[in-house]
Design a protein around this motif. Structure first.
Motif, short mmCIF file in Angstrom:
data_model
loop_
_atom_site.label_atom_id
_atom_site.label_comp_id
_atom_site.label_asym_id
_atom_site.label_seq_id
_atom_site.Cartn_x
_atom_site.Cartn_y
_atom_site.Cartn_z
N PHE A 46 0.83 -1.20 0.00
CA PHE A 46 0.00 0.00 0.00
C PHE A 46 0.87 1.26 0.00
O PHE A 46 2.00 1.25 0.49
CB PHE A 46 -0.93 0.01 1.21
N LYS A 47 0.33 2.33 -0.54
CA LYS A 47 1.07 3.59 -0.57
C LYS A 47 1.33 4.12 0.84
O LYS A 47 2.35 4.75 1.10
CB LYS A 47 0.30 4.64 -1.39
N THR A 48 0.36 3.88 1.73
CA THR A 48 0.51 4.24 3.14
C THR A 48 0.55 2.96 3.95
O THR A 48 -0.36 2.13 3.86
CB THR A 48 -0.65 5.12 3.62
N ARG A 49 1.61 2.79 4.75
CA ARG A 49 1.79 1.54 5.48
C ARG A 49 1.75 1.74 7.00
O ARG A 49 2.20 0.89 7.76
CB ARG A 49 3.12 0.91 5.05
N VAL A 201 -7.90 1.70 4.06
CA VAL A 201 -6.64 2.35 3.70
C VAL A 201 -6.53 2.50 2.18
O VAL A 201 -6.13 3.56 1.67
CB VAL A 201 -5.44 1.55 4.27
N ASN A 205 -6.23 6.01 0.17
CA ASN A 205 -5.03 6.17 -0.65
C ASN A 205 -5.40 6.55 -2.08
O ASN A 205 -4.75 7.41 -2.70
CB ASN A 205 -4.22 4.88 -0.68
N LYS A 208 -5.83 10.03 -2.60
CA LYS A 208 -4.64 10.83 -2.30
C LYS A 208 -4.87 11.76 -1.11
O LYS A 208 -4.40 12.90 -1.07
CB LYS A 208 -4.19 11.64 -3.53
N GLU A 212 1.89 9.77 2.99
CA GLU A 212 2.65 8.60 2.54
C GLU A 212 4.08 8.65 3.10
O GLU A 212 5.02 8.11 2.51
CB GLU A 212 2.66 8.55 1.01
N ASN A 214 6.13 7.07 4.84
CA ASN A 214 6.41 5.76 5.41
C ASN A 214 7.78 5.68 6.07
O ASN A 214 8.03 4.76 6.87
CB ASN A 214 6.31 4.68 4.32
#
Length: 417
Positions: A46-49, A201, A205, A208, A212, A214
Motif C-alpha cells: 500500500f502507498k501508506t503503510r 486504507v 489512498n 490521495k 505517505e 512511510n
C-alpha cells in the motif's frame, strides 16, 4: 419554554494513545504520537503503510468471547467506552430510570471490516451464497447505539448519526438538544470508528488524502506544518455522558463542565474539498457562539479539525481569523490529530473530550510534529506547537468537518452553579 442546562457527568475513551480516559489525556498533554506501522493487515504493497491503531485491545478482556465474535470491532470499542462512561458518571443499569436514559451514537463508516470479510469470502467461493447470519447486524453503523442501549438498559431516545468526520460532534449536538428540551434525563453521546483494513486504507489512498511518509510514521501527522502531506488514519471510540443539570444535582453527580452551545452548517461546495474561504467553518463557529449566547472573546481554546492536509488546514485558519478577529491572537489553537491521527467518525467526540479536560485542568494539549512554519499561515497565531501550555481555559470550542461539506461545532465551558 425554558431550556434546560446540560452538563457532562461522565466520559470514556479508547484511542491510539491508550485504552482509558486517563491514558488518553496523559498522552495528549505529553505530546505522544500514536502512529506506527499497521499491524491489522499486511500493508506492504500500500502507498501508506502506517496508521494510529488502538493498541493492546483484546475484546475478550471486556466482553464475553461469544458476544465479542458477534460484533464488529467498532461496536466492541463502543461497548467498552460505554462501560467506562457509565461507571465514571456513577450510573448503573439497575438503579437508573431506564425510560429517561438514551443513546445517540455515531460512526462515519461502521462495520467495514465485517463487510470486507464477508464479501471477500463470498468472492473466493463458487457463487453459492454462504454469509454469516450476523453479517448485516455486525455491519450497520446504527448497531453500536442499539448494543449500548441493551447493555445498559437505556430505553429513551436511541439512534445513530452519520455525517462523515463530523458524525460524533453531531451526536453530541443532537443529545444536547434532546436534553435541553426535556426529552431525557441523560444521554450517552459519542462515536466509534475502526477502518484500518485493506478497503479503508486503499480507498483513502486512492483519493490521495493520506500521508505517505512511510519513512517516519511518528511525525507524519503534522497539522499547520509547511510540509504536511495528508492525514494519518486513526481508530478510536469515545462517549460523553450528557445530563440535565437538575438530574445531575438531584443525584449528587460530579460535574466536569457545561455544554454551552453547538452548531451545524454545510459548505455546499465539493464532495471532499473544503470551501477555499472556509465559509462553512466560519458559519458553524458563528452558529455555535450564537447558540451559546457567547462572544468570540469568551473562547480561550479551539481544538481544530486540523487534519494535516494542505487545503483543509489553511481554510480553517482563515475561518478562525474571520470569526475571532483580533481575539484570534489571544487564543490557543491546537490539533490533537497530530497525536491521534484522524479517527473519522470518532474524531469529534475524542476532541470534545480533549476540550473538556482542558477546561477541567486548565491545560491546552499541543500540536506536535511542527518543524517548518507555513508562510501562508499567520505566524502570530498560537498553534501550541510541540508542547502543552498551562492557561486558564474557561471555554473551549471543538471543530469537526466531514466529506460532503458537513461542519459541526460544540462549545464547552466551566460549570458555574
Amino acid at each position: 419554554m425554558q431550556l434546560k442546562r446540560v452538563v457532562v457527568t461522565g466520559m470514556g475513551a479508547i484511542t491510539p494513545l491508550g485504552n482509558t480516559l486517563q491514558e488518553f489525556w496523559d498522552g495528549l498533554v505529553n505530546g505522544v504520537s500514536g502512529a506506527d506501522f499497521i499491524t491489522q493487515f499486511d500493508a506492504s504493497k500500500f502507498k501508506t503503510r502506517f496508521a494510529c491503531e488502538v493498541k493492546n485491545f483484546d475484546p475478550t478482556s471486556y466482553l464475553d468471547k461469544k458476544e465479542a465474535r458477534k460484533i464488529d470491532r467498532f461496536s466492541q470499542f463502543a461497548l467498552v467506552v460505554s462501560d467506562q462512561a457509565m461507571a465514571d458518571a456513577g450510573l448503573h443499569r439497575d438503579t437508573i430510570n431506564a425510560d429517561r436514559g438514551g443513546v445517540v451514537f455515531a460512526s462515519g463508516i461502521g462495520g467495514i471490516n465485517t463487510f470486507q470479510t464477508e464479501v471477500s469470502e463470498y468472492a473466493k467461493g463458487d457463487g453459492t451464497p454462504r454469509f454469516n447470519p450476523f453479517f448485516i447486524p455486525k455491519m450497520i453503523l446504527d448497531i453500536a447505539a442499539g448494543q449500548i442501549s441493551m447493555r445498559h438498559n437505556l430505553r429513551g431516545p436511541n439512534f445513530a448519526v452519520v455525517s462523515a468526520c463530523a458524525s460524533s460532534t453531531n451526536s453530541l449536538m443532537e443529545a444536547y438538544n434532546l436534553l435541553r428540551l426535556g426529552k431525557a434525563d441523560f444521554i450517552l453521546a459519542g462515536g466509534s470508528e475502526s477502518v484500518i483494513c485493506e478497503a479503508g486504507v486503499g480507498g483513502f489512498n486512492a483519493m490521495k488524502a493520506m500521508s505517505e511518509r512511510n519513512d517516519d510514521p511518528k511525525t507524519a501527522s503534522r497539522p499547520y506544518d509547511k510540509d504536511r502531506d495528508g492525514f494519518v488514519m486513526g481508530e478510536a471510540a469515545g462517549i460523553v455522558v450528557l445530563e440535565t443539570l437538575e438530574s445531575a444535582l438531584a443525584r449528587g453527580a460530579r460535574i466536569y463542565c457545561e455544554i454551552a452551545g453547538a452548531g451545524a452548517t454545510a459548505d455546499a461546495h465539493h464532495i471532499t474539498a473544503p470551501h477555499p474561504e472556509g465559509l462553512g467553518a466560519r458559519n458553524v463557529m458563528i452558529a455555535a457562539l450564537e447558540d451559546a449566547g457567547m462572544k468570540a472573546e469568551d473562547i480561550d481554546y479551539i481544538n481544530t479539525h486540523g487534519t494535516s492536509t494542505p487545503l483543509g488546514d489553511g481554510a480553517e485558519v482563515k475561518a478562525i481569523t474571520d470569526v475571532f478577529g483580533e481575539h484570534a491572537y489571544n487564543l490557543n489553537i491546537s490539533s490533537t490529530k497530530s497525536m491521534t491521527g484522524h479517527c473519522l467518525g470518532a474524531a469529534g467526540v475524542i476532541e470534545a473530550i480533549a476540550c473538556i479536560e482542558s477546561v477541567v485542568n486548565d491545560v491546552v494539549p499541543p500540536t506536535i510534529n511542527h518543524f517548518t512554519d507555513d508562510p501562508d499561515l499567520d505566524p502570530k497565531l498560537n498553534f501550541t506547537f510541540n508542547k502543552a501550555q498551562k492557561r486558564t481555559v474557561n471555554a473551549a470550542l471543538s471543530n469537526t468537518f466531514g466529506f460532503g461539506g458537513h461542519n459541526a461545532c460544540v462549545i464547552v465551558k466551566k460549570y458555574v452553579a
